[in-house]
Design an enzyme around this catalytic site. Structure first.
Site, PDB file in Angstrom:
ATOM      1  CG  HIS A 173      -2.390   0.666   1.045  1.00  0.00           C
ATOM      2  ND1 HIS A 173      -2.484   1.855   1.922  1.00  0.00           N
ATOM      3  CD2 HIS A 173      -3.018   0.453   0.192  1.00  0.00           C
ATOM      4  CE1 HIS A 173      -3.746   2.169   1.260  1.00  0.00           C
ATOM      5  NE2 HIS A 173      -4.121   1.515   0.364  1.00  0.00           N
ATOM      6  CE  LYS A 175      -2.111   5.279  -1.543  1.00  0.00           C
ATOM      7  NZ  LYS A 175      -1.984   4.493  -0.093  1.00  0.00           N
ATOM      8  CG  ASP A 180      18.013  11.093 -10.986  1.00  0.00           C
ATOM      9  OD1 ASP A 180      17.933  10.162 -12.041  1.00  0.00           O
ATOM     10  OD2 ASP A 180      17.827  12.260 -11.549  1.00  0.00           O
TER      11      ASP A 180
END
Length: 227
Positions: A173, A175, A180
């Site tokens: 879950h 996010k 880089d």
């Protein structure tokens, strides 16, 4: 810091032919304070040390080259820290989506994405364009959402983007994304059209070394787990 001290610090990281997490953090903390001459010196010295190590024991070539790659990337990403302005973005509205797209367009080496679902075509397009430019793109997502109507995960995989899924009964879950190995984007924002249009969501962008490295380590652990 004098060149002799910089060289000594670099040599110390090569003793076990591995740039540890702690050594990486220290090197990235050091990088923003280095002059162009000092940064150039460290990069050149890294190549010199690598060549000498390989000449001394060719069986360690792969490990030495991996060390050199990590040193160069860490110096480059650490040098970016001063240029990374921390920021917060909110939805409903286009702020969060626009920031993700901008970071995808600006990426120079890698994009590591760890999100529950991706169904916003504009975000998927930005990801794929980065992949087309030769950026190393990796995505970790959850299998329960990949079959949803409008999910772009299978399409990205079909186009050659590296994707791994949590196939367990539980949910991956997270996010967040790391660009880089130097810029973290993290927050509640789902990478969906409805998140931009209707939901109260947020993302925060940061270049703070310790936080970025913590999320990068988590990504690598999940990438191995779901391999």
């Amino acid at each position: 810091m004098r060149h002799k001290d910089l060289e000594a610090q670099l040599r110390e990281t090569l003793e076990d032919i591995k740039l540890s997490s702690d050594e990486k953090v220290e090197l990235r903390k050091l990088a923003p304070s280095l002059s162009k001459d000092e940064r150039r010196f460290l990069r050149n010295k890294g190549f010199d040390l690598a060549r000498a190590s390989i000449d001394a024991d060719a069986s360690q070539t792969f490990k030495v080259l991996k060390w050199l790659e990590q040193v160069v990337k860490t110096l480059d990403s650490g040098a970016l820290e001063n240029a990374v302005e921390s920021s917060a973005h909110f939805s409903p509205g286009d702020e969060c989506r626009r920031k993700i797209i901008d970071l995808c367009h600006q990426a120079k080496q890698s994009i590591d994405i760890c999100v529950f679902t991706i169904s916003d075509d504009s975000l998927s397009e930005a990801i794929y364009k980065a992949h087309q430019r030769g950026i190393k793109v990796r995505i970790i997502t959850d299998n329960d959402k990949s079959d949803d109507l409008g999910s772009d995960v299978d399409d990205l995989a079909a186009k050659g983007v590296n994707i791994r899924m949590d196939q367990s009964p539980n949910h991956m879950h997270h996010k967040f994304a790391v660009f880089d190995q130097a810029i973290l984007l993290n927050g509640s924002f789902n990478w969906t059209r409805s998140a931009s249009r209707y939901n109260q969501e947020n993302v925060v962008v940061s270049g703070e070394v310790a936080i970025v490295d913590a999320f990068q380590r988590k990504f690598e652990a999940l990438w191995s787990l779901f391999g």
